[in-house]
Design a protein around this motif. Structure first.
Motif, PDB file in Angstrom:
ATOM      1  N   ASP A  45       5.270   6.204 -29.303  1.00  0.00           N
ATOM      2  CA  ASP A  45       6.566   5.528 -29.316  1.00  0.00           C
ATOM      3  C   ASP A  45       6.702   4.512 -30.443  1.00  0.00           C
ATOM      4  O   ASP A  45       7.700   3.802 -30.529  1.00  0.00           O
ATOM      5  N   PHE A  61      21.001   9.538 -29.808  1.00  0.00           N
ATOM      6  CA  PHE A  61      20.015   8.537 -29.387  1.00  0.00           C
ATOM      7  C   PHE A  61      20.292   7.160 -30.007  1.00  0.00           C
ATOM      8  O   PHE A  61      19.570   6.208 -29.744  1.00  0.00           O
ATOM      9  N   ASN A 111      16.257   5.398 -25.296  1.00  0.00           N
ATOM     10  CA  ASN A 111      14.916   5.878 -24.989  1.00  0.00           C
ATOM     11  C   ASN A 111      14.821   6.169 -23.502  1.00  0.00           C
ATOM     12  O   ASN A 111      15.634   5.676 -22.713  1.00  0.00           O
ATOM     13  N   ARG A 146      15.596  11.085 -25.024  1.00  0.00           N
ATOM     14  CA  ARG A 146      15.136  11.757 -26.242  1.00  0.00           C
ATOM     15  C   ARG A 146      15.150  13.272 -26.112  1.00  0.00           C
ATOM     16  O   ARG A 146      14.330  13.960 -26.716  1.00  0.00           O
ATOM     17  N   SER A 166       9.419  12.820 -22.220  1.00  0.00           N
ATOM     18  CA  SER A 166       9.855  13.064 -23.591  1.00  0.00           C
ATOM     19  C   SER A 166       8.727  13.496 -24.522  1.00  0.00           C
ATOM     20  O   SER A 166       8.995  14.053 -25.588  1.00  0.00           O
TER      21      SER A 166
END
Length: 560
Positions: free
Chosen positions: A108, A188, A471, A492, A539
């Motif tokens: 991330d 996003f 997210n 995502r 994700s």
């Protein structure tokens, strides 16, 4: 304590700072409408409100399905919106900064994609010289409690692609031309979109449910396990991922918590001082969200005390910072940053579990009575049953070598305090999970990114990726009836669920009836488990991510 640099091609965008003020009966609602009281699961304990989620424009189709997991526990699955014809795949081109550090092992991690207008224009010119058309676009933040609304910097984007594969192919060519591309989907961004979104809410009514809700690391503090593994090992009816944790060995022991841990009323890890945490009182029957600080001392046989900074973590390595003001250039939390202290002491208890960290310095091994049984270099591999191992580096190693005398006793004394230094005590059925930021206070969305360490001076890219962009998120809260809410939002995934910005996370929790709520770990960590099976869509391309801990919903007579 010296301030560590966040890993990732990011830190140090010079002079660019944020504008801040310093079971299973299922019922489905009709698609496109807000569910009525029965569909919302009022009788089964579903979310207290039936209003549509505040995501995207009004009038989007929304479907809610409720499922009775156990008496007093309801799962509500909400799908909202549709893929927007205005969203597309594009390429974000990295903007050079004053530092070029190795990439982070955290999937991330955010790269440097926000810079000054001048720096962004320079990248656009370089792209043009290479035959590419780029655009410098302003990046804006909404107002938060301690961050003013305004432009935080500029990003550079190239192209508009119908598919991710097409964008990846173009990004490969850009990389060959010595640019730093990353493929992104505009849905996003955190800007206007029609979705879609998938949100799951577990509502636990502890007046009707006779079990408990607690934080659990499963068998040990060290090591990473999936939320599904933790749920299965503890016999949980349901679970969500817990707080922030260490991923890389350079940031501590993988799986170890980045922040406070209390289990069964016992403090097991020092706090990220000043950061909010969730206290689950009396088996989850009461939730308190509170900023916490920890104080840890060694007490000798004569009652003399010596300060210890670490509990069940590598000495000198402080993930998410928040250390002692006397040792550090900042006593504030700094999320996803690892601070270091060359002179530090840490105590390990049997709950740590995994192999102890080794390296330069001194250790003392204590038995179950607190008696020092051995001293020497840091070579111990585990903590003796009921005992302690003290590790120290730098000047603290010298102190330990002089004061840890074989045959003498050293007692560990811990305390937890809240705002104003007020003591915070715990009972045997209390636990604490770390997280942040706080999302809802007294029924109002109230988010303070700067106080919670989400504003990195000179690095707006982190704030952009972590706060502004959508997210996967996991949240915890309570409604006005005292029911616990455990909420997970997938993200995502362009055709399934976009995810939530931090502002949207607060708005969603309020819309679900939360009068107080806090963010837990998210991104690839976001997971919800019901009946021992994962029910969401993580994700990460590799699937469910092993995490540090979980919040588990346990049947009666179960303990994590």
């Amino acid at each position: 304590m010296t301030h560590g640099v966040r890993r990732g091609w990011a830190a140090g965008a010079a002079a660019l700072t944020l504008l801040a003020t310093t079971g299973t009966a299922a019922r489905a609602a009709t698609p496109g409408t807000a569910p009525g009281p029965a569909e919302a699961g009022r009788s089964a304990g579903g979310p207290a409100t039936t209003a549509s989620l505040p995501l995207g424009p009004g009038g989007l189709a929304e479907t809610r399905t409720t499922q009775d997991v156990a008496p007093g526990i309801t799962l509500t699955t909400i799908t909202r919106g549709r893929v927007s014809p205005d969203d597309y795949w594009t390429i974000e081109v990295g903007i050079p900064t004053s530092s070029d550090v190795p990439p982070s092992p955290d999937p991330d991690a955010v790269t440097a994609v926000v810079g000054t207008h001048t720096a962004a224009d320079a990248v656009v010119a370089q792209l043009a010289a290479a035959g590419w058309t780029g655009q410098a676009q302003p990046v804006s933040t909404p107002a938060f409690a301690d961050v003013e609304a305004g432009v935080i910097g500029y990003r550079v984007r190239v192209g508009r692609y119908a598919t991710q594969d097409a964008a990846n192919a173009a990004a490969k060519k850009l990389k060959a031309a010595n640019f730093k591309p990353s493929v992104v989907y505009t849905g996003f961004d955190g800007d206007s979109t029609t979705g879609p979104w998938t949100v799951r809410a577990l509502t636990v009514d502890l007046h009707r449910f006779h079990g408990s809700v607690a934080e659990s690391h499963d068998a040990t503090l060290a090591g990473r396990r999936t939320t599904t593994q933790i749920a299965q090992d503890t016999g949980a009816l349901a679970a969500v991922n817990g707080g922030f944790f260490v991923i890389s060995e350079s940031d501590g022991v993988p799986g170890d918590t980045a922040g406070i841990v209390v289990e069964h009323g016992r403090l097991l890890h020092d706090a990220t001082n000043g950061r909010v945490a969730a206290i689950l009182r009396d088996g989850g029957r009461r939730l308190e969200l509170k900023k916490l600080w920890t104080g840890i001392d060694l007490v000798d046989e004569r009652g003399r005390t010596h300060r210890v900074e670490g509990l069940n973590r590598t000495p000198g390595v402080i993930r998410d910072c928040g250390g002692d003001a006397g040792d550090s250039p900042t006593a504030l939390p700094r999320h996803d940053v690892t601070c270091t202290d060359p002179n530090e002491m840490a105590v390990f208890t049997p709950e740590f579990g995994g192999p102890l960290p080794t390296g330069p310095g001194t250790e003392a091994v204590l038995d179950a009575h607190g008696t020092v049984v051995s001293t020497g270099p840091r070579t111990a591999t585990s903590v003796p049953a009921g005992g302690r191992v003290i590790e120290a580096i730098g000047t603290e190693a010298s102190w330990l070598g002089e004061h840890a005398v074989v045959g003498h006793r050293l007692r560990l004394r811990t305390k937890v305090t809240g705002p104003g230094g007020r003591p915070v005590n715990f009972g045997p059925n209390d636990s604490v999970v770390n997280g942040g930021p706080q999302l809802v206070t007294d029924g109002r969305v109230a988010i303070a990114p700067q106080a919670d360490g989400l504003v990195h001076p000179g690095d707006p890219s982190f704030y952009y990726g972590w706060v502004l962009r959508r997210n996967p998120r996991t949240m915890i809260g309570t409604d006005r009836n005292g029911r616990l809410l455990l909420v997970e939002a997938d993200g995502r995934q362009a055709s399934l669920s976009q995810g939530l910005s931090i502002a949207e996370a607060g708005q969603v929790m309020k819309s679900l009836g939360a009068v107080q709520a806090m963010n837990l770990d998210g991104g690839g960590s976001s997971t919800m488990v019901v009946g021992g099976q994962m029910i969401n869509s993580p994700s990460d391309a590799t699937g469910q991510r092993p995490v540090g801990d979980a919040v588990v919903v346990l049947p009666s007579r179960r303990r994590p």
